[in-house]
Each structure stands twice: as C-alpha cells, then as structure tokens.
Design a protein around this motif. Structure first.
Motif, PDB file in Angstrom:
ATOM      1  N   ILE A  10       0.843  -1.203   0.000  1.00  0.00           N
ATOM      2  CA  ILE A  10       0.000   0.000   0.000  1.00  0.00           C
ATOM      3  C   ILE A  10       0.873   1.247   0.000  1.00  0.00           C
ATOM      4  O   ILE A  10       0.654   2.179  -0.789  1.00  0.00           O
ATOM      5  CB  ILE A  10      -0.966   0.001   1.209  1.00  0.00           C
ATOM      6  CG1 ILE A  10      -2.011  -1.101   1.051  1.00  0.00           C
ATOM      7  CG2 ILE A  10      -1.632   1.370   1.374  1.00  0.00           C
ATOM      8  CD1 ILE A  10      -2.835  -1.362   2.310  1.00  0.00           C
ATOM      9  N   LEU A  11       1.866   1.285   0.864  1.00  0.00           N
ATOM     10  CA  LEU A  11       2.766   2.447   0.928  1.00  0.00           C
ATOM     11  C   LEU A  11       3.479   2.663  -0.399  1.00  0.00           C
ATOM     12  O   LEU A  11       3.576   3.799  -0.889  1.00  0.00           O
ATOM     13  CB  LEU A  11       3.779   2.274   2.060  1.00  0.00           C
ATOM     14  CG  LEU A  11       3.224   2.369   3.469  1.00  0.00           C
ATOM     15  CD1 LEU A  11       4.304   2.011   4.490  1.00  0.00           C
ATOM     16  CD2 LEU A  11       2.654   3.749   3.737  1.00  0.00           C
ATOM     17  N   ALA A  12       3.976   1.591  -0.991  1.00  0.00           N
ATOM     18  CA  ALA A  12       4.675   1.715  -2.274  1.00  0.00           C
ATOM     19  C   ALA A  12       3.743   2.246  -3.359  1.00  0.00           C
ATOM     20  O   ALA A  12       4.137   3.107  -4.165  1.00  0.00           O
ATOM     21  CB  ALA A  12       5.259   0.366  -2.679  1.00  0.00           C
ATOM     22  N   LEU A  13       2.511   1.767  -3.376  1.00  0.00           N
ATOM     23  CA  LEU A  13       1.552   2.225  -4.388  1.00  0.00           C
ATOM     24  C   LEU A  13       1.183   3.691  -4.197  1.00  0.00           C
ATOM     25  O   LEU A  13       1.107   4.444  -5.170  1.00  0.00           O
ATOM     26  CB  LEU A  13       0.297   1.348  -4.351  1.00  0.00           C
ATOM     27  CG  LEU A  13       0.481  -0.064  -4.901  1.00  0.00           C
ATOM     28  CD1 LEU A  13      -0.709  -0.945  -4.536  1.00  0.00           C
ATOM     29  CD2 LEU A  13       0.710  -0.026  -6.404  1.00  0.00           C
ATOM     30  N   SER A  16       3.943   5.852  -5.462  1.00  0.00           N
ATOM     31  CA  SER A  16       4.236   5.814  -6.897  1.00  0.00           C
ATOM     32  C   SER A  16       3.045   6.128  -7.805  1.00  0.00           C
ATOM     33  O   SER A  16       3.233   6.282  -9.010  1.00  0.00           O
ATOM     34  CB  SER A  16       4.799   4.446  -7.268  1.00  0.00           C
ATOM     35  OG  SER A  16       3.839   3.425  -7.043  1.00  0.00           O
ATOM     36  N   HIS A  17       1.850   6.212  -7.247  1.00  0.00           N
ATOM     37  CA  HIS A  17       0.642   6.473  -8.037  1.00  0.00           C
ATOM     38  C   HIS A  17      -0.202   7.561  -7.384  1.00  0.00           C
ATOM     39  O   HIS A  17      -0.188   7.708  -6.166  1.00  0.00           O
ATOM     40  CB  HIS A  17      -0.235   5.214  -8.145  1.00  0.00           C
ATOM     41  CG  HIS A  17       0.381   4.086  -8.892  1.00  0.00           C
ATOM     42  ND1 HIS A  17       1.357   3.291  -8.356  1.00  0.00           N
ATOM     43  CD2 HIS A  17       0.146   3.618 -10.132  1.00  0.00           C
ATOM     44  CE1 HIS A  17       1.701   2.370  -9.236  1.00  0.00           C
ATOM     45  NE2 HIS A  17       0.976   2.541 -10.328  1.00  0.00           N
ATOM     46  N   LEU A  28      -5.251  -2.059  -7.672  1.00  0.00           N
ATOM     47  CA  LEU A  28      -3.796  -2.117  -7.783  1.00  0.00           C
ATOM     48  C   LEU A  28      -3.216  -3.209  -6.884  1.00  0.00           C
ATOM     49  O   LEU A  28      -2.283  -3.914  -7.274  1.00  0.00           O
ATOM     50  CB  LEU A  28      -3.181  -0.756  -7.440  1.00  0.00           C
ATOM     51  CG  LEU A  28      -3.409   0.354  -8.461  1.00  0.00           C
ATOM     52  CD1 LEU A  28      -2.988   1.707  -7.888  1.00  0.00           C
ATOM     53  CD2 LEU A  28      -2.664   0.055  -9.753  1.00  0.00           C
ATOM     54  N   LEU A  29      -3.767  -3.346  -5.689  1.00  0.00           N
ATOM     55  CA  LEU A  29      -3.315  -4.410  -4.788  1.00  0.00           C
ATOM     56  C   LEU A  29      -3.626  -5.788  -5.374  1.00  0.00           C
ATOM     57  O   LEU A  29      -2.794  -6.700  -5.318  1.00  0.00           O
ATOM     58  CB  LEU A  29      -3.970  -4.261  -3.411  1.00  0.00           C
ATOM     59  CG  LEU A  29      -3.426  -3.155  -2.522  1.00  0.00           C
ATOM     60  CD1 LEU A  29      -4.343  -2.944  -1.321  1.00  0.00           C
ATOM     61  CD2 LEU A  29      -2.007  -3.465  -2.076  1.00  0.00           C
ATOM     62  N   SER A  30      -4.809  -5.926  -5.941  1.00  0.00           N
ATOM     63  CA  SER A  30      -5.207  -7.190  -6.547  1.00  0.00           C
ATOM     64  C   SER A  30      -4.268  -7.569  -7.685  1.00  0.00           C
ATOM     65  O   SER A  30      -3.877  -8.730  -7.818  1.00  0.00           O
ATOM     66  CB  SER A  30      -6.644  -7.095  -7.056  1.00  0.00           C
ATOM     67  OG  SER A  30      -7.025  -8.292  -7.678  1.00  0.00           O
TER      68      SER A  30
END
Length: 156
Positions: A10-13, A16-17, A28-30
């Motif tokens: 979650i933090l990385a997403l 970056s998004h 995105l996680l899926s």
C-alpha cells in the motif's frame, strides 16, 4: 500474504501512483496478488495514517503524512471529503464521502483546535467532541468554511 507485506505494498503504491479512491487502490493491490476487503483496506489505511488531499490540479488523491508524521491540514483534506456538519450540544457530527472519515478526523485532531477534545471516526461519519456546548455552532461554521462552501444556511 501477511499484513506487513500488504501494508508495504500500500505504501509503495501511494508513493508511486496518484490514487483517488479505495477501489482504485484495491485494484492495484489485486494486480499485485493481494486480495483485500474494503473494511480491511480501510483499517490498513487508517493505521498507515493515509489521508485524501487536494492536489495542485484540483484532483483528490491519497497521501502519507510528511516525514515528521504531520497530517495535512483540514484545508487540504476537507475539499475532497467533507459533505456536511451538524451541531448538537457539545457535539458536531460531520458527514464525509465514503471512506473519508478517518482522514477528516485525523486532520481535525492534528489541527489542534482548542475547542476540540477529540474525534471518533467511522467510515463516512466523524463525531467531534467539544469542550463546551456553546462552541458547536462556531465549529460547525468553521468546518463548512474550510470545505469551501461558506457558512451553512440557517433554517428557521
């Protein structure tokens, strides 16, 4: 996959998004192999202190607190999430967009308003507890003004 790995994803997403909704984040996680319910994602986001803020382009997206852990002020959070507020006694009930209550409550708490004892957040509702009943109308009006709607109409 474990909670720790999911939170790291979650933090990385979020870094970056520009993610504008919980559903977009779930997708995105899926795509990365994490199956998560809305309730679990909402809890993870609250634990990570993610908040929805207005970007320079006027679009709302999730963001992390800054390096010192500071949460964005209400002026950055409310335009994207605040719907309404009603005063009753020493309480103000704030309605938010779905999933927005945690971010709104965090921003109110972090603002350090002297009238506010604390907040309790659900999914789309925040209970703001005030020190005195006489402060509720003024706080309600301030919330509406910060959200960009000006003071609420008074119905006689």
């Amino acid at each position: 996959m474990a909670k720790k790995e999911r939170k790291e994803a979650i933090l990385a997403l979020v870094r970056s998004h520009r993610i504008g909704s919980q559903e977009a984040l779930r997708t995105l996680l899926s795509d990365r192999g994490f199956t998560v319910t809305q309730a679990t994602l909402s809890r993870d986001m609250a634990e990570l202190r993610l908040v929805k803020v207005m970007g320079a382009d006027g679009g709302a997206h999730y963001a992390l607190p800054d390096a010192e852990g500071h949460v964005p002020p209400p002026e950055m959070v409310f335009p994207a999430l605040f719907l309404s507020a009603e005063a009753a006694g020493n309480l103000v009930v704030v309605r938010t967009a779905g999933g927005g209550a945690q971010a709104v409550a965090l921003s109110i708490d972090a603002a350090g308003w002297s009238e506010v004892l604390g907040t309790v957040a659900g999914d789309d509702t925040v209970l703001v507890i005030l020190r005195e009943a006489g402060q509720a109308t003024a706080v309600r009006e301030r919330l509406h003004e910060i959200a960009g709607g000006g003071p609420p109409e008074t119905v006689a």
